[in-house]
Design a protein around this motif. Structure first.
Motif, short mmCIF file in Angstrom:
data_model
loop_
_atom_site.label_atom_id
_atom_site.label_comp_id
_atom_site.label_asym_id
_atom_site.label_seq_id
_atom_site.Cartn_x
_atom_site.Cartn_y
_atom_site.Cartn_z
N CYS A 295 0.81 -1.23 0.00
CA CYS A 295 0.00 0.00 0.00
C CYS A 295 0.84 1.27 0.00
N GLU A 296 2.15 1.12 0.13
CA GLU A 296 3.06 2.26 0.17
C GLU A 296 2.72 3.21 1.31
N VAL A 297 2.52 2.62 2.49
CA VAL A 297 2.26 3.38 3.72
C VAL A 297 3.16 2.84 4.82
N SER A 298 3.14 3.48 5.96
CA SER A 298 3.94 3.00 7.09
C SER A 298 3.28 1.79 7.76
N ARG A 299 4.09 1.00 8.42
CA ARG A 299 3.55 -0.14 9.17
C ARG A 299 2.57 0.33 10.24
N PRO A 300 2.85 1.43 10.98
CA PRO A 300 1.87 1.90 11.95
C PRO A 300 0.51 2.26 11.33
N ALA A 301 0.51 2.73 10.08
CA ALA A 301 -0.77 3.03 9.41
C ALA A 301 -1.58 1.75 9.26
N VAL A 302 -0.91 0.68 8.87
CA VAL A 302 -1.60 -0.62 8.73
C VAL A 302 -2.11 -1.09 10.09
N THR A 303 -1.31 -0.92 11.12
CA THR A 303 -1.74 -1.30 12.46
C THR A 303 -2.99 -0.54 12.86
N HIS A 304 -3.07 0.73 12.52
CA HIS A 304 -4.28 1.51 12.81
C HIS A 304 -5.49 0.96 12.06
N TRP A 305 -5.30 0.53 10.82
CA TRP A 305 -6.41 -0.06 10.05
C TRP A 305 -6.87 -1.35 10.71
N VAL A 306 -5.90 -2.20 11.07
CA VAL A 306 -6.21 -3.51 11.63
C VAL A 306 -6.84 -3.39 13.02
N ASN A 307 -6.50 -2.35 13.74
CA ASN A 307 -7.08 -2.13 15.06
C ASN A 307 -8.38 -1.34 15.01
N GLY A 308 -8.79 -0.90 13.82
CA GLY A 308 -10.05 -0.19 13.66
C GLY A 308 -9.97 1.29 13.98
N ARG A 309 -8.78 1.81 14.16
CA ARG A 309 -8.63 3.24 14.47
C ARG A 309 -8.95 4.10 13.24
N ASN A 310 -8.48 3.67 12.08
CA ASN A 310 -8.73 4.37 10.82
C ASN A 310 -9.11 3.34 9.76
N ASP A 311 -9.80 3.79 8.74
CA ASP A 311 -10.07 2.94 7.58
C ASP A 311 -9.10 3.31 6.47
N PRO A 312 -8.64 2.32 5.73
CA PRO A 312 -7.73 2.62 4.63
C PRO A 312 -8.47 3.29 3.48
N PRO A 313 -7.76 4.06 2.66
CA PRO A 313 -8.39 4.63 1.47
C PRO A 313 -8.71 3.53 0.46
N ARG A 314 -9.57 3.86 -0.47
CA ARG A 314 -10.04 2.90 -1.47
C ARG A 314 -8.89 2.21 -2.21
N GLU A 315 -7.90 2.99 -2.63
CA GLU A 315 -6.77 2.40 -3.35
C GLU A 315 -6.05 1.35 -2.50
N ALA A 316 -5.91 1.62 -1.22
CA ALA A 316 -5.25 0.66 -0.33
C ALA A 316 -6.10 -0.61 -0.20
N ILE A 317 -7.41 -0.45 -0.12
CA ILE A 317 -8.30 -1.62 -0.02
C ILE A 317 -8.12 -2.50 -1.26
N GLU A 318 -8.04 -1.88 -2.42
CA GLU A 318 -7.86 -2.63 -3.66
C GLU A 318 -6.52 -3.37 -3.67
N ARG A 319 -5.47 -2.71 -3.17
CA ARG A 319 -4.15 -3.35 -3.12
C ARG A 319 -4.11 -4.49 -2.10
N ILE A 320 -4.76 -4.27 -0.96
CA ILE A 320 -4.82 -5.32 0.06
C ILE A 320 -5.57 -6.53 -0.50
N ALA A 321 -6.69 -6.26 -1.17
CA ALA A 321 -7.48 -7.35 -1.75
C ALA A 321 -6.64 -8.15 -2.73
N LEU A 322 -5.89 -7.47 -3.58
CA LEU A 322 -5.04 -8.15 -4.55
C LEU A 322 -3.97 -8.98 -3.85
N ARG A 323 -3.31 -8.40 -2.87
CA ARG A 323 -2.24 -9.11 -2.14
C ARG A 323 -2.78 -10.32 -1.38
N CYS A 324 -3.99 -10.18 -0.84
CA CYS A 324 -4.57 -11.24 0.00
C CYS A 324 -5.47 -12.19 -0.77
#
Length: 95
Positions: free
Chosen positions: A28-57
């Motif tokens: 997603c070209e973001v910091s690891r702490p940004a991902v941790t915030h997404w996974v912990n529900g603190r923030n939602d990722p932007p649409r582009e990141a969701i698409e990249r996560i979906a592709l990777r996973c």
């Protein structure tokens, strides 16, 4: 604090792909702490990141984002009243 259904799907996708927060951050070209915030529900990722996560996973972006349709291409679609309930986990997988 209850976690959102999106957060539950995100955790399920990442765990199912045996990915780390660092893997997702790189995709997603973001910091690891940004991902941790997404996974912990603190923030939602932007649409582009969701698409990249979906592709990777190897999950469908519509499923990841909104719970629409099957998790993966080719999976059978199960009616809403027959879907299993996602259960929260104690925490996200650490990098």
């Amino acid at each position: 604090m209850a976690i959102s259904e999106f957060t539950q799907r995100l955790r399920l996708a990442i765990d199912g792909a045996d990915a780390t927060h660092e893997d997702i951050a790189g995709v997603c070209e973001v910091s690891r702490p940004a991902v941790t915030h997404w996974v912990n529900g603190r923030n939602d990722p932007p649409r582009e990141a969701i698409e990249r996560i979906a592709l990777r996973c190897n999950v469908r972006a519509g499923w990841l984002s909104h719970g629409e349709g099957p998790m993966r291409e080719g999976d059978l679609t199960v009616p809403d009243d027959e879907r299993p309930t996602l259960t929260p986990t104690d925490g996200a997988r650490a990098p």
